[in-house]
Design an enzyme around this catalytic site. Structure first.
Site, PDB file in Angstrom:
ATOM      1  N   SER A 110       0.861  -1.188   0.000  1.00 42.11           N
ATOM      2  CA  SER A 110       0.000   0.000   0.000  1.00 42.11           C
ATOM      3  C   SER A 110       0.894   1.234   0.000  1.00 42.11           C
ATOM      4  CB  SER A 110      -0.854   0.004   1.272  1.00 42.11           C
ATOM      5  OG  SER A 110      -1.465   1.270   1.470  1.00 42.11           O
ATOM      6  N   TYR A 167      -1.408  -1.174  10.595  1.00 42.45           N
ATOM      7  CA  TYR A 167      -1.595  -1.519   9.179  1.00 42.45           C
ATOM      8  C   TYR A 167      -0.410  -1.030   8.339  1.00 42.45           C
ATOM      9  CZ  TYR A 167      -3.711  -1.341   4.489  1.00 42.45           C
ATOM     10  OH  TYR A 167      -3.967  -1.488   3.146  1.00 42.45           O
TER      11      TYR A 167
HETATM   12  P1  NAD Z   1     -11.473  -6.158   0.457  1.00 45.80           P
HETATM   13  O1  NAD Z   1     -12.214  -6.047   1.726  1.00 45.80           O
HETATM   14  O2  NAD Z   1     -12.260  -6.426  -0.772  1.00 45.80           O
HETATM   15  O3  NAD Z   1     -10.359  -7.274   0.539  1.00 45.80           O
HETATM   16  C1  NAD Z   1      -9.775  -7.717   1.717  1.00 45.80           C
HETATM   17  C2  NAD Z   1      -9.937  -9.207   1.767  1.00 45.80           C
HETATM   18  O4  NAD Z   1      -9.111  -9.736   2.793  1.00 45.80           O
HETATM   19  C3  NAD Z   1     -11.365  -9.643   2.115  1.00 45.80           C
HETATM   20  O5  NAD Z   1     -12.133  -9.858   0.963  1.00 45.80           O
HETATM   21  C4  NAD Z   1     -11.141 -10.941   2.874  1.00 45.80           C
HETATM   22  O6  NAD Z   1     -11.454 -12.047   2.067  1.00 45.80           O
HETATM   23  C5  NAD Z   1      -9.654 -10.966   3.150  1.00 45.80           C
HETATM   24  N1  NAD Z   1      -9.381 -11.237   4.563  1.00 45.80           N
HETATM   25  C6  NAD Z   1      -9.386 -10.354   5.586  1.00 45.80           C
HETATM   26  N2  NAD Z   1      -9.095 -11.006   6.736  1.00 45.80           N
HETATM   27  C7  NAD Z   1      -8.882 -12.309   6.405  1.00 45.80           C
HETATM   28  C8  NAD Z   1      -8.551 -13.470   7.140  1.00 45.80           C
HETATM   29  N3  NAD Z   1      -8.336 -13.417   8.465  1.00 45.80           N
HETATM   30  N4  NAD Z   1      -8.460 -14.643   6.475  1.00 45.80           N
HETATM   31  C9  NAD Z   1      -8.685 -14.712   5.140  1.00 45.80           C
HETATM   32  N5  NAD Z   1      -8.974 -13.635   4.393  1.00 45.80           N
HETATM   33  C10 NAD Z   1      -9.077 -12.455   5.024  1.00 45.80           C
HETATM   34  O7  NAD Z   1     -10.641  -4.800   0.309  1.00 45.80           O
HETATM   35  P2  NAD Z   1      -9.480  -4.360  -0.696  1.00 45.80           P
HETATM   36  O8  NAD Z   1      -9.385  -2.918  -0.527  1.00 45.80           O
HETATM   37  O9  NAD Z   1      -9.660  -4.940  -2.025  1.00 45.80           O
HETATM   38  O10 NAD Z   1      -8.183  -4.974  -0.014  1.00 45.80           O
HETATM   39  C11 NAD Z   1      -7.362  -5.903  -0.652  1.00 45.80           C
HETATM   40  C12 NAD Z   1      -5.903  -5.624  -0.306  1.00 45.80           C
HETATM   41  O11 NAD Z   1      -5.525  -4.381  -0.864  1.00 45.80           O
HETATM   42  C13 NAD Z   1      -5.595  -5.546   1.176  1.00 45.80           C
HETATM   43  O12 NAD Z   1      -4.377  -6.201   1.443  1.00 45.80           O
HETATM   44  C14 NAD Z   1      -5.443  -4.068   1.407  1.00 45.80           C
HETATM   45  O13 NAD Z   1      -4.571  -3.802   2.479  1.00 45.80           O
HETATM   46  C15 NAD Z   1      -4.835  -3.641   0.091  1.00 45.80           C
HETATM   47  N6  NAD Z   1      -4.972  -2.216  -0.179  1.00 45.80           N
HETATM   48  C16 NAD Z   1      -6.195  -1.657  -0.352  1.00 45.80           C
HETATM   49  C17 NAD Z   1      -6.285  -0.299  -0.612  1.00 45.80           C
HETATM   50  C18 NAD Z   1      -7.613   0.373  -0.832  1.00 45.80           C
HETATM   51  O14 NAD Z   1      -7.654   1.596  -0.874  1.00 45.80           O
HETATM   52  N7  NAD Z   1      -8.701  -0.344  -0.984  1.00 45.80           N
HETATM   53  C19 NAD Z   1      -5.129   0.468  -0.688  1.00 45.80           C
HETATM   54  C20 NAD Z   1      -3.902  -0.125  -0.502  1.00 45.80           C
HETATM   55  C21 NAD Z   1      -3.829  -1.473  -0.252  1.00 45.80           C
END
Ligand code: NAD
Ligand code: MG
Length: 293
Positions: free
Chosen positions: A185, A198
């Site tokens: 991120s 985080y």
């Molecule tokens: P999202 O909620 O769609 O995805 C997160 C996923 O993590 C969930 O769908 C879930 O299946 C999984 N998860 C969480 N806890 C878990 C556990 N204990 N066991 C198994 N699975 C688990 O949200 P997203 O934004 O698509 O996030 C995906 C990734 O992208 C994450 O790693 C997040 O840190 C990263 N990210 C997101 C953003 C943003 O702005 N959305 C920015 C930077 C990084």
């Protein structure tokens, strides 16, 4: 002109205020993120590859899983049991591409589950070319004083430990040519004071990208990382951000809006495909403008 203005390619209107319990469901998100269900076009760049994607039910992981299938891959996705409805949608999309989809629900904080996940994916897919780790946990806290050991641990147990466990197991199966793709991120570079835990996990993921790539490069296995900026997803409205920040989420970026998960699809595909055969140990920023430094 054939090209599109990146500022208006997707809406930059305020998002409606909304809240869900973590992990949050994509089905209930308003508006629905664009994960490439109809907008992503594949060109056979991953023909017959076998991919495992964690967090593959929603948003960023879903976009990666859908793009992989549209590029010709068979895909296993992992998600939490509460997210079954989102996962079933992804399965249907993958199967509509004529590809094999494997759903494996389970909690990545459980060490043994990680080993079982990789083994089941390998056996049900009939091979393994790439492991894409997208699952993540993000809960904001107003102050360092609001953390307790359990919440701090949960973030590390979800975001960092599964990298060790899944990679260790995957090395029983991955061969030269295979790839591992991690998800960091902008927080890994520019930590926010409401996301101490985080942001630290996301910095750890950058470090692991580099050290793993050094060790595994000698085996012909490449390791790279994607570092997203603000993307519209269930994670953000289920405690990832204070509610007050939801309506204008992403609008401070140079491009003036939040990203849609499909805008990451091409990078995940590139890093898993032959196109990136000379790329390892790298972090790709897809941030709307924020610099990774
Ligand atoms: P999202 O909620 O769609 O995805 C997160 C996923 O993590 C969930 O769908 C879930 O299946 C999984 N998860 C969480 N806890 C878990 C556990 N204990 N066991 C198994 N699975 C688990 O949200 P997203 O934004 O698509 O996030 C995906 C990734 O992208 C994450 O790693 C997040 O840190 C990263 N990210 C997101 C953003 C943003 O702005 N959305 C920015 C930077 C990084
Ligand atoms: Mg989800």
């Amino acid at each position: 002109m054939a090209s599109q203005d990146p500022r208006t390619k997707f809406s930059n209107a305020d998002f409606p205020q909304q809240e869900q319990q973590a992990p949050g469901l994509q089905q209930q998100l308003d508006p629905k993120p664009d994960c490439g269900e109809t907008s992503y076009k594949g060109y056979g760049r991953l023909k017959d590859y076998k991919m495992l994607v964690t967090g593959g039910d929603s948003a960023i992981g879903r976009a990666a899983a859908i793009a992989y299938a549209k590029e010709g891959a068979d895909v296993a996705i992992n998600y939490l049991p509460d997210e079954e409805e989102d996962a079933k949608e992804v399965k249907e999309i993958i199967e509509n591409e004529g590809r094999h989809a494997v759903l494996i629900s389970g909690d990545l904080r459980n060490e043994q589950f990680n080993y079982d996940l990789v083994e089941e994916a390998y056996h049900k897919l009939g091979g393994l070319d790439n492991v894409t780790l997208v699952a993540g946990h993000q809960q904001y806290k107003n102050s360092i004083k609001d953390f307790d050991t359990a919440s701090f641990s949960e973030t590390f147990e979800t975001n960092v430990y599964p990298i060790f466990w899944t990679v260790q197991k995957a090395l029983d199966y991955l061969q030269a040519g295979a790839t591992i793709t991690l998800t960091s991120s902008v927080q890994g570079y520019n930590p926010s004071p409401i996301l101490h835990d985080y942001a630290a996990t996301k910095a750890a993921i950058i470090s692991l990208t580099k050290s793993l790539s050094e060790e595994l490069g000698a085996k012909g296995i490449r390791v790279n990382c994607v570092a997203p900026g603000p993307f519209w997803s269930p994670l953000q409205i289920s405690g990832g951000q204070p509610q007050s920040k939801i309506p204008t989420f992403g609008q401070k970026e140079v491009l003036g809006r939040a990203g849609q998960p499909v805008e990451l699809s091409g990078v995940y595909v590139h890093l898993a495909s032959e196109e990136s055969s000379y790329t390892t140990g790298q972090v790709y920023g897809v941030t709307g403008g924020t610099q990774l430094d």
